[in-house]
Each structure stands twice: as C-alpha cells, then as structure tokens.
Design a protein around this motif. Structure first.
Motif, mmCIF file in Angstrom:
data_model
loop_
_atom_site.group_PDB
_atom_site.id
_atom_site.type_symbol
_atom_site.label_atom_id
_atom_site.label_comp_id
_atom_site.label_asym_id
_atom_site.label_seq_id
_atom_site.Cartn_x
_atom_site.Cartn_y
_atom_site.Cartn_z
ATOM 1 N N MET A 1 -14.497 4.991 2.258
ATOM 2 C CA MET A 1 -13.836 3.753 2.661
ATOM 3 C C MET A 1 -13.201 3.055 1.461
ATOM 4 S SD MET A 1 -16.554 2.377 5.471
ATOM 5 C CE MET A 1 -15.687 0.874 5.820
ATOM 6 N N ALA A 2 -13.870 3.088 0.318
ATOM 7 C CA ALA A 2 -13.303 2.469 -0.886
ATOM 8 C C ALA A 2 -12.062 3.222 -1.349
ATOM 9 C CB ALA A 2 -14.355 2.438 -1.988
ATOM 10 N N ALA A 3 -12.098 4.547 -1.280
ATOM 11 C CA ALA A 3 -10.931 5.336 -1.674
ATOM 12 C C ALA A 3 -9.762 5.078 -0.731
ATOM 13 C CB ALA A 3 -11.285 6.825 -1.690
ATOM 14 N N GLU B 1 -8.243 1.731 -1.550
ATOM 15 C CA GLU B 1 -7.452 1.802 -2.779
ATOM 16 C C GLU B 1 -6.099 2.466 -2.512
ATOM 17 O OE1 GLU B 1 -6.077 1.314 -6.487
ATOM 18 O OE2 GLU B 1 -7.873 0.411 -5.634
ATOM 19 N N ARG B 2 -6.097 3.534 -1.699
ATOM 20 C CA ARG B 2 -4.825 4.178 -1.344
ATOM 21 C C ARG B 2 -3.921 3.214 -0.574
ATOM 22 N NH1 ARG B 2 -8.175 8.492 -0.009
ATOM 23 N NH2 ARG B 2 -7.997 7.978 2.207
ATOM 24 N N ARG B 3 -4.501 2.473 0.363
ATOM 25 C CA ARG B 3 -3.709 1.504 1.127
ATOM 26 C C ARG B 3 -3.160 0.405 0.219
ATOM 27 N NH1 ARG B 3 -7.877 2.136 4.845
ATOM 28 N NH2 ARG B 3 -8.830 0.180 4.172
ATOM 29 N N LYS C 1 0.740 -0.263 -0.401
ATOM 30 C CA LYS C 1 1.275 -1.600 -0.109
ATOM 31 C C LYS C 1 2.050 -2.141 -1.308
ATOM 32 C CE LYS C 1 -0.442 -6.075 1.488
ATOM 33 N NZ LYS C 1 -1.655 -6.819 1.850
ATOM 34 N N GLU C 2 1.505 -1.963 -2.504
ATOM 35 C CA GLU C 2 2.201 -2.414 -3.711
ATOM 36 C C GLU C 2 3.494 -1.634 -3.924
ATOM 37 O OE1 GLU C 2 1.679 -4.978 -5.780
ATOM 38 O OE2 GLU C 2 0.151 -5.551 -4.317
ATOM 39 N N ARG C 3 3.455 -0.328 -3.661
ATOM 40 C CA ARG C 3 4.659 0.495 -3.805
ATOM 41 C C ARG C 3 5.740 0.032 -2.836
ATOM 42 N NH1 ARG C 3 7.523 4.205 -1.633
ATOM 43 N NH2 ARG C 3 6.184 4.452 0.179
ATOM 44 N N LEU C 4 5.348 -0.246 -1.591
ATOM 45 C CA LEU C 4 6.320 -0.709 -0.605
ATOM 46 C C LEU C 4 6.864 -2.094 -0.956
ATOM 47 C CD1 LEU C 4 4.647 0.500 2.694
ATOM 48 C CD2 LEU C 4 6.731 1.377 1.643
#
Length: 96
Positions: free
Chosen positions: A59-61, A64-66, A70-73
C-alpha cells in the motif's frame, strides 16, 4: 496473490474457525458472533503479522507511485516538462 487478498482471507478464515469452535457452546448466536469477531481480531494481530506487514508495504509503494504520477501530471499540465523545440532562438548560455 496480493498480500491484501491473503490477509483478508486469513482474517475471514480465523473468524470462521473461531465461530465453528463456538457453535457447540450454549451462547446466543449474536454473542457467538461478537466473541468470534473479537477473538479472531486479536489472534490475527499475532498470527497474520507477516501478511499485514507485506500489505502495508504494498500500500505504501502504491501510494508513492500515485504521488509521483500526480506530480508528473501536475508539472506536465503546468508546462514544466515540455521538450525544447528547435524553433526557439538559442539562449546566450547555450553553445552554438
């Protein structure tokens, strides 16, 4: 099989085992359900620790991916990560 599925099935399995063990007792069915729920929750805290830890890591991984996506978008929408085009005049610092 993901750790979340294993942990969930383990919790349900513990509840069913405890409930089946309580069936021959002389208690009301609702009391049996409450006791089975409480005892299986306590038992899962100790017996399913490994699966719970694996689930927390997954869940933590995923979080972090989300967050990274989100930052990339956000930066793409703000125009921060657009590749330079060849139409632009060279800047004074760039080599010619």
């Amino acid at each position: 099989m993901s750790a979340a599925v294993k942990y969930t099935l383990g919790r349900i399995g513990l509840f069913v085992i405890v409930l089946v063990a309580l069936l021959p007792t002389d208690l009301d069915i609702f009391l049996k359900l409450i006791v089975a729920l409480a005892f299986s929750a306590a038992a899962s805290f100790f017996l399913l620790r490994g699966w719970r830890d694996q689930m927390a890591e997954e869940m933590a991984a995923a979080a972090e991916r989300r967050r990274a996506e989100k930052e990339r978008l956000r930066s793409a929408l703000a125009g921060d990560d657009q590749p330079p085009t060849t139409d632009q005049p060279p800047t004074p610092d760039s080599p010619r």
